[in-house]
Design an enzyme around this catalytic site. Structure first.
Site, short mmCIF file in Angstrom:
data_model
loop_
_atom_site.label_atom_id
_atom_site.label_comp_id
_atom_site.label_asym_id
_atom_site.label_seq_id
_atom_site.Cartn_x
_atom_site.Cartn_y
_atom_site.Cartn_z
N GLU A 1 0.79 -1.22 0.00
CA GLU A 1 0.00 0.00 0.00
C GLU A 1 0.83 1.28 0.00
O GLU A 1 0.38 2.31 -0.52
CB GLU A 1 -0.94 0.00 1.22
CG GLU A 1 -2.09 -0.99 1.14
CD GLU A 1 -3.07 -0.67 0.04
OE1 GLU A 1 -3.52 0.49 -0.04
OE2 GLU A 1 -3.37 -1.57 -0.76
N SER B 1 -53.34 -14.87 16.99
CA SER B 1 -54.07 -15.12 18.24
C SER B 1 -53.27 -14.80 19.49
O SER B 1 -53.81 -14.87 20.60
CB SER B 1 -54.52 -16.59 18.28
OG SER B 1 -55.45 -16.85 17.25
#
Length: 785
Positions: free
Chosen positions: A200, A480
């Site tokens: 890099e 329910s």
């Protein structure tokens, strides 16, 4: 002639005078302009200097706030050991391993244990608890079955209580949805640091934050018409971009990036900068969770600590620094492999490795873990809840860099049981229905009844994966599951409704929006005439519930849900009576805990206390409680919810539990069986289980055949205590004939002992006829306290 000559001379003199004045004016104007320019340049210089000072201040302030040395640590409950505790030998060994204890033959240091038949000898560690500093100690435990029988010192002296240190269940790092495992330079494999710089930024240790050569190359390219903005970034510039700037690609931002990189280099060492870069860089995505830093990336891609990685794995992570999404090895395997091998060849070219090592590394596969690793936060769904509740009291900076010690109610043993049930029972249900793959998702949480402490939580069937947290965020129709709120609304009106009030279960048609008509149906597509209220609840009859709900009023049902603890929106439409409202499992647990706690509301809590890095108390979280319902009404509702379990849709639970274990709960199934719910409780634990598909597709499961099966196995494994069904003072029990709605006597045909709010029981009696077929099984007789 003389006149003309004089006139000419005068004109000439006037002209000279004008020229002189003009020249003087010009000279004065030039002086003024010079002064203005000087002042302007001075002002710009001052503004620039001020801007640089401000920029420098903000840069150093932010950088200092991104040190990774003081993350917040989150801990589970501490395991308290005492004689008589329900804990198996294997369960203790499991937790010791989770804590990192090593099995030895001789105890000579903290963090060790020794096995001797049914006995375990332990050398515990020193730990700074929230209430005391506990020194290391040695002790022995003897087990009988799944119970701790004896707790002694190694000399045989009796011990009352021993506490093991809590399990570290995660850390909180900057920021929001970013996840990282900070590492120090000394913890890195040497090849990672060398390889990263070699690939890099080869001149990292020589430049002062920027590369003139790189910038010149990028500038030439950027000046070409139609060319994309190109970088020339050093590692320092990349760090500046990630920490401070947007991702816009233009010359102005690049210029600012360069200036800030120069500043950063003036304030911090190369070591500090590269360490920050290693911990900040974006290296992938796991659902909503962004993977930052090489430490977390190592766990995510290889399920290994960074220090244990081999060269080919290190090279892959270095390769991904070029572009984590583009070189994602799980999505673009071939592309990632080529980039990794290029990195390996660059390392060889620069003499960091020899050719033989490079060839061997290049021949390796990507070597990814089967599933993304999450060892840093092994219980991400629970940690997600902790973070959300912490953010109510702390800012992100406090959480990410304040070194907080957060103690929670998390119980690893209960979490283990919950995950085991999901991992075994759910696949078994899928096989029974010939479902292919893991198409059904699950979410669940376990709460301590009374204190509302969240003890365990699963956000999905892959509980260790930090993805979508369904327990908190999956808002699905509850079906329910809502019915206890409807029946509680009725039972609070003791002058109008009792458990034996007749409710019509005949077809009903109700005008809805847009001129439509709502026509609910029972699950069995049958009508059942008039039925007692407790039976309508126990059998989960839709027609009876819809009629009851409409008679009560939608506004009253909505108000009951609010009082039970739900804070979300409630559509006041007729279908609300049958659960046409979307909630998360956490929402449902909040509602059902109020029922389980006898009508007392307490907000569900995950945090016990928060301490500073120096173990100074910052905040305690005692549980709060508020009575919202009369205990008599809740008693009647709990009776009806026990009917669900004994005679109704939940009766299969007693294939798992002993018959004398009283529990209460309710099944829930949404339209087309897209959601399967079960919510219920005993005396000590409340649990909610949800099953469904993320694409909202249909399932072959109802609440009974799906979620209830997992809930039942979970409660059996936790050895849930029977519901303490104590009769309140304003409740009386009477033998009645529910079908006739009249008083009866024990032993009479159709007689049943039913609780009533005092004064609401029937007045008239039915003539007693002995039931020759035998007495009706009174399942709660002997359970009432």
């Amino acid at each position: 002639m003389v006149f003309r000559r004089k006139r000419a001379l005068a004109k000439k003199k006037t002209s000279k005078t004008r020229k002189k004045l003009t020249k003087t004016k010009r000279r004065g104007l030039t002086v003024v302009l010079k002064k203005l320019v000087i002042k302007g340049l001075f002002a710009l210089l001052v503004i620039g200097l001020v801007a640089l000072v401000v920029l420098d201040y903000r840069l150093t302030q932010r950088f200092s706030g991104n040190k990774w040395s003081l993350p917040s640590h989150v801990y589970s409950r501490s395991l308290e050991l005492y004689e008589g505790r329900d804990l198996s030998r294997d369960g203790l060994i499991w937790e010791l391993k989770k804590l990192g204890y090593r099995r030895v033959t001789t105890l000579d240091a903290p963090g060790q244990y020794r096995l001797q038949g049914p006995r375990i000898d332990v050398h515990s560690r020193t730990f700074e608890f929230w209430d005391e500093s506990k020194p290391a100690q040695t002790f022995t435990l003897t087990f009988q079955g799944s119970q701790l029988a004896l707790l002694r010192t190694l000399k045989g002296e009796s011990l009352t209580l021993v506490r093991l240190e809590p399990l570290r269940i995660g850390g909180i790092y900057p920021t929001h949805l970013e996840d990282r495992l900070p590492v120090r330079l000394e913890e890195l494999p040497p090849m990672l640091l060398e390889g990263l710089i070699a690939v890099e930024d080869r001149n990292f240790y020589q430049h002062y934050g920027i590369s003139i050569r790189g910038i010149s190359r990028a500038l030439v390219n950027n000046l070409r018409p139609g060319s994309a903005i190109q970088g020339g970034s050093t590692i320092t510039q990349q760090l500046v971009k990630n920490l401070y700037l947007s991702q816009d690609r233009n010359l102005l931002r690049k210029g600012l990036e360069a200036v800030m990189a120069l500043m950063l280099e003036q304030h911090y060492s190369k070591g500090e900068i590269i360490e920050a870069y290693i911990n900040e860089i974006y290296l992938g995505q796991a659902g909503k969770r962004a993977i930052h830093g090489f430490g977390m990336a190592s766990q995510h891609y290889f399920n290994q600590p960074l220090a244990e990685l081999e060269l080919h794995q290190i090279a892959l992570l270095v390769a991904m620094a070029k572009g984590a999404s583009y070189y994602d090895p799980r999505r673009n395997g071939e592309r990632a492999l080529q980039r990794r091998n290029l990195v390996i060849s660059q390392l060889a070219e620069q003499g960091l490795i020899n050719d033989a090592v490079a060839r061997k590394a290049s021949q390796q596969g990507l070597d990814l873990s089967v599933r993304p690793g999450t060892r840093t936060n092994p219980f991400p769904a629970y940690l997600d809840l902790v973070k959300r509740q912490l953010r109510q009291d702390y800012g992100e900076e406090d959480l990410s860099s304040g070194g907080l010690r957060v103690f929670t109610h998390f119980d690893p043993q209960i979490q283990r049981q919950l995950e085991s049930v999901i991992n075994t029972r759910l696949p078994a249900l899928e096989r029974q229905k010939d479902l292919q793959g893991e198409s059904v998702e699950a979410a669940s949480l376990v709460v301590k009844v009374g204190t509302a402490e969240v003890l365990a939580l699963a956000g999905g069937r892959g509980a260790s994966f930090a993805g979508f947290n369904r327990a908190l965020d999956a808002r699905r129709p509850i079906g329910s599951t809502v019915k206890p709120a409807v029946y509680l609304t009725a039972l609070e009106r003791s002058n109008d409704y009792t458990l034996i009030s007749p409710i019509s279960d005949e077809p009903i048609a109700i005008a809805a929006e847009h001129g439509e008509t709502w026509r609910p149906q029972n699950f069995d597509r049958k009508n059942h005439g008039e039925v007692p209220l407790y039976q309508a609840m126990g059998q989960s009859y839709n027609l009876a519930t819809a009629r009851l709900g409409m008679a009560l009023g939608l506004d009253r049902i909505a108000e009951t849900l609010r009082r039970l603890g739900y804070e979300g929106q409630l559509p006041q439409v007729p279908a609300l009576t049958l659960g046409a409202v979307s909630m998360s499992p956490f929402d449902v647990a909040s509602i059902y805990h109020t029922i389980a706690a006898g009508g007392f509301y307490s907000p569900l809590a995950s945090i016990h206390s928060v301490y500073s890095a120096e173990n100074q108390p910052l905040k305690n979280y005692p549980y709060s409680v508020e009575r919202r319902f009369d205990e008599g009404s809740i008693h009647l509702l709990q009776y009806a919810m026990q009917v669900v379990m004994r005679e109704g849709t939940g009766r299969s639970v007693y294939r798992y539990l002993d018959n004398d274990i009283a529990v209460a709960g309710k099944t829930g199934t949404s339209n087309d069986q897209r959601d399967s719910w079960f919510s219920g409780f005993g005396d000590d634990y409340l649990a909610v289980v949800w099953l469904g598909r993320d694409d909202n597709g249909k399932m072959p499961f109802t609440g009974s055949s799906g979620a209830l099966q997992l809930w039942s196995e979970l409660m059996a494994g936790l050895k849930v205590r029977p519901l303490a069904f104590t009769r309140p003072e304003n409740i009386t029990y009477h033998w009645v004939n529910p079908q006739l709605g009249l008083l009866s006597e024990e032993g009479c045909e159709g007689a049943r002992s039913i609780p009533f709010a005092a004064g609401s029981e029937p007045v008239e009696s039915v003539t007693c006829r002995s039931w020759r077929g035998g007495q009706f099984i009174d399942w709660f007789k002997g359970l009432l306290k």
